[in-house]
Scaffold this active site. Sequence first.
Site, mmCIF file in Angstrom:
data_model
loop_
_atom_site.group_PDB
_atom_site.id
_atom_site.type_symbol
_atom_site.label_atom_id
_atom_site.label_comp_id
_atom_site.label_asym_id
_atom_site.label_seq_id
_atom_site.Cartn_x
_atom_site.Cartn_y
_atom_site.Cartn_z
ATOM 1 N N HIS A 124 -3.531 0.720 -4.529
ATOM 2 C CA HIS A 124 -3.376 1.717 -3.110
ATOM 3 C C HIS A 124 -2.281 2.335 -2.791
ATOM 4 O O HIS A 124 -2.374 2.320 -1.480
ATOM 5 C CB HIS A 124 -3.675 0.318 -2.341
ATOM 6 C CG HIS A 124 -4.514 -0.838 -1.742
ATOM 7 N ND1 HIS A 124 -5.203 -1.183 -3.373
ATOM 8 C CD2 HIS A 124 -5.676 -1.340 -0.724
ATOM 9 C CE1 HIS A 124 -6.213 -1.911 -3.037
ATOM 10 N NE2 HIS A 124 -6.621 -1.730 -1.440
ATOM 11 N N ASP A 185 0.414 -6.347 6.497
ATOM 12 C CA ASP A 185 -0.502 -6.890 7.562
ATOM 13 C C ASP A 185 -1.941 -7.303 5.897
ATOM 14 O O ASP A 185 -2.761 -8.141 6.135
ATOM 15 C CB ASP A 185 -0.943 -5.879 8.015
ATOM 16 C CG ASP A 185 -0.449 -5.529 8.930
ATOM 17 O OD1 ASP A 185 1.121 -6.119 8.929
ATOM 18 O OD2 ASP A 185 -0.404 -4.677 9.554
ATOM 19 N N GLU A 296 4.069 -6.256 15.970
ATOM 20 C CA GLU A 296 3.896 -5.165 15.540
ATOM 21 C C GLU A 296 3.137 -3.976 15.854
ATOM 22 O O GLU A 296 2.417 -4.397 17.287
ATOM 23 C CB GLU A 296 2.930 -5.456 14.808
ATOM 24 C CG GLU A 296 2.729 -4.127 13.010
ATOM 25 C CD GLU A 296 2.071 -4.863 11.830
ATOM 26 O OE1 GLU A 296 3.070 -4.802 11.124
ATOM 27 O OE2 GLU A 296 1.195 -5.035 11.625
HETATM 28 C C1 LIG Z 1 -5.365 -0.533 3.086
HETATM 29 C C2 LIG Z 1 -4.054 -0.626 3.036
HETATM 30 C C3 LIG Z 1 -3.299 -1.330 3.568
HETATM 31 C C4 LIG Z 1 -2.018 -1.338 3.515
HETATM 32 N N1 LIG Z 1 -1.629 -2.197 4.366
HETATM 33 C C5 LIG Z 1 0.248 -2.670 4.104
HETATM 34 C C6 LIG Z 1 0.708 -2.696 5.110
HETATM 35 O O1 LIG Z 1 0.536 -4.046 6.206
HETATM 36 N N2 LIG Z 1 2.289 -3.782 5.051
HETATM 37 C C7 LIG Z 1 2.773 -2.611 4.096
HETATM 38 O O2 LIG Z 1 4.412 -2.383 3.476
HETATM 39 N N3 LIG Z 1 2.291 -1.712 2.932
HETATM 40 C C8 LIG Z 1 0.498 -1.643 3.892
HETATM 41 N N4 LIG Z 1 -0.095 -0.416 2.321
HETATM 42 C C9 LIG Z 1 1.103 -0.389 1.646
HETATM 43 C C10 LIG Z 1 1.200 -0.627 -0.100
HETATM 44 O O3 LIG Z 1 2.499 -1.259 -0.354
HETATM 45 C C11 LIG Z 1 1.727 -0.111 -0.926
HETATM 46 O O4 LIG Z 1 0.399 0.991 -1.235
HETATM 47 C C12 LIG Z 1 1.832 -0.802 -2.004
HETATM 48 O O5 LIG Z 1 2.003 0.185 -2.789
HETATM 49 C C13 LIG Z 1 0.045 -1.157 -2.769
HETATM 50 O O6 LIG Z 1 0.408 -2.275 -4.259
HETATM 51 P P1 LIG Z 1 -0.066 -1.877 -5.166
HETATM 52 O O7 LIG Z 1 -0.189 -3.303 -5.859
HETATM 53 O O8 LIG Z 1 -1.235 -1.408 -4.716
HETATM 54 O O9 LIG Z 1 1.315 -1.212 -5.639
HETATM 55 P P2 LIG Z 1 0.065 0.437 -6.499
HETATM 56 O O10 LIG Z 1 -0.063 0.760 -5.721
HETATM 57 O O11 LIG Z 1 -0.433 0.039 -7.526
HETATM 58 O O12 LIG Z 1 2.067 0.630 -7.351
HETATM 59 C C14 LIG Z 1 2.616 1.492 -6.295
HETATM 60 C C15 LIG Z 1 4.024 1.888 -6.738
HETATM 61 O O13 LIG Z 1 4.733 1.229 -6.830
HETATM 62 C C16 LIG Z 1 4.783 0.848 -8.550
HETATM 63 N N5 LIG Z 1 4.924 -0.580 -8.941
HETATM 64 C C17 LIG Z 1 3.046 -1.196 -9.255
HETATM 65 N N6 LIG Z 1 3.534 -2.553 -9.476
HETATM 66 C C18 LIG Z 1 4.786 -2.460 -9.965
HETATM 67 C C19 LIG Z 1 5.511 -3.816 -10.831
HETATM 68 N N7 LIG Z 1 4.942 -4.773 -11.070
HETATM 69 N N8 LIG Z 1 7.141 -2.738 -11.046
HETATM 70 C C20 LIG Z 1 7.371 -2.093 -10.999
HETATM 71 N N9 LIG Z 1 6.450 -0.400 -10.499
HETATM 72 C C21 LIG Z 1 5.631 -0.929 -9.979
HETATM 73 C C22 LIG Z 1 3.733 1.680 -9.130
HETATM 74 O O14 LIG Z 1 3.442 2.114 -10.221
HETATM 75 C C23 LIG Z 1 3.435 2.535 -8.508
HETATM 76 O O15 LIG Z 1 4.094 3.492 -8.024
HETATM 77 C C24 LIG Z 1 -1.079 -0.487 2.278
HETATM 78 C C25 LIG Z 1 -1.611 -0.011 2.094
HETATM 79 C C26 LIG Z 1 -3.482 0.304 2.466
HETATM 80 C C27 LIG Z 1 -4.379 1.199 0.999
#
Ligand SMILES: Cc1cc2nc3c(=O)[nH]c(=O)nc-3n(C[C@H](O)[C@H](O)[C@H](O)COP(=O)(O)OP(=O)(O)OC[C@H]3O[C@@H](n4cnc5c(N)ncnc54)[C@H](O)[C@@H]3O)c2cc1C
Length: 355
Positions: A124, A185, A296
Amino acid sequence: MITAQPQSFFQQKNIALRLILVFVLGFTVNREHLCSNQPFVTPTASLPSVPSVIHSSLAKMSFDGNLSFENFEHAARDFGNRYHIMPYAVLYPKSVSDISSIIKCIFQMGLTSDLTVAARGRGHSLQGQAQAYRGVVIIMESLQVPKMSFHNGEVPYVDVSAGELWISILHESLKHGLAPKSWTDYLHLTVGGTLSNAGISGQAFRHGPQINNVYELKVVTGSGQELTCSEDQNTELFHAVLGGLGQFGIITQARIALEAAPKKVKWIRALYSDFSAFTKDQEHLISSENTFDYIEGFVIINRTGLLNYWRSSFKPKDPVQANQFSSEGRILFCLEVAKYFNPEVPDNIDQVRVF
Ligand SMILES: Cc1cc2nc3c(=O)[nH]c(=O)nc-3n(C[C@H](O)[C@H](O)[C@H](O)COP(=O)(O)OP(=O)(O)OC[C@H]3O[C@@H](n4cnc5c(N)ncnc54)[C@H](O)[C@@H]3O)c2cc1C
Ligand SMILES: *[C@@H]1O[C@H](CO)[C@@H](O)[C@H](O)[C@H]1NC(C)=O
Ligand SMILES: *[C@@H]1O[C@H](CO)[C@@H](O)[C@H](O)[C@H]1NC(C)=O
């Protein structure tokens, strides 16, 4: 809401990513001893070009899960849908040692391999942060060990795999009458993904973001070592990894702070057209003593239709809802608050006075 970080931040982190990978992978190469978690196969006398060396040494490895060299379109995409960076291979780990052995292998290849590594949670990210240019993407959701393990008591917590989704943690912890203290969220995000950023929602004003509500992490470092870290143990690693955008190691497990789950909540939303009134109220609520449990603020763009469907809370058929709210502007602000309460305790929820 402040979940989207400014672009320049990501750009800086991208540069940092490259520098750190260069640093991490910048180790002298002895190509003849690449990556042997398998019986060593003698290489041909004249070393082939780098990619085939890499390929053969990676292909030789054995995993509890698997390493794939094809069909990884999905690992070259993310939520932003703007960056499509093709990796070289995708690892589906079934154990922590799958992760540590591939990182050890790449570390030993050294700088000239040019291989980068990225953990991918739910993908994400918006700008390719979970992608690896000609590198190895590690699909963290594939790591389903350990199973969630809850600890009740004075300081309750849960140990979870970093590939776990917050939505699953919610469902499981409610069975124990517990809930994480700090949330995002949107809950279809992985623990490792949000802990690599911050994890912000309406509890952050009280408890801090999710990275402030972790007691311990298990991490595979850039050299493939498996370490446990916390406030008291490998402290520097702990603080580097939390919010570290995946640049300081791969989180494989986290110990998440829990609290008793609220029985009920009163949920209120207020729309503002005036930014100063909105921030003034929000700041007031955040700093008041007897205030809400969740606060929020959102910015809403008033495009046709969007407001009515926005998070389905302003119902199109409800006449007193948002379409009755008059505003000349295209931008609106929403303050969302919630008060937790226990319906069995006669403490009048409607009498919270903060103004
Ligand atoms: C629709 C939507 C809603 C969102 N809502 C919120 C919100 O309410 N609050 C908020 O704070 N954020 C929010 N976000 C942002 C979100 O928290 C970040 O984009 C987060 O990185 C997404 O988690 P993911 O599992 O998809 O991580 P990814 O996008 O897969 O990874 C994010 C980063 O972390 C690294 N990473 C992933 N897993 C690990 C691991 N196990 N160890 C080390 N590094 C790792 C990846 O290499 C990358 O650099 C939202 C994003 C979207 C798209
Ligand atoms: C690799 O593992 C993933 C996740 O478990 C699975 O979906 C995929 O089919 C596996 N691929 C191979 C080639 O075994
Ligand atoms: C949204 O904008 C339209 C004009 O484009 C306006 O008529 C309407 O009142 C606005 N809605 C709100 C809730 O402000």
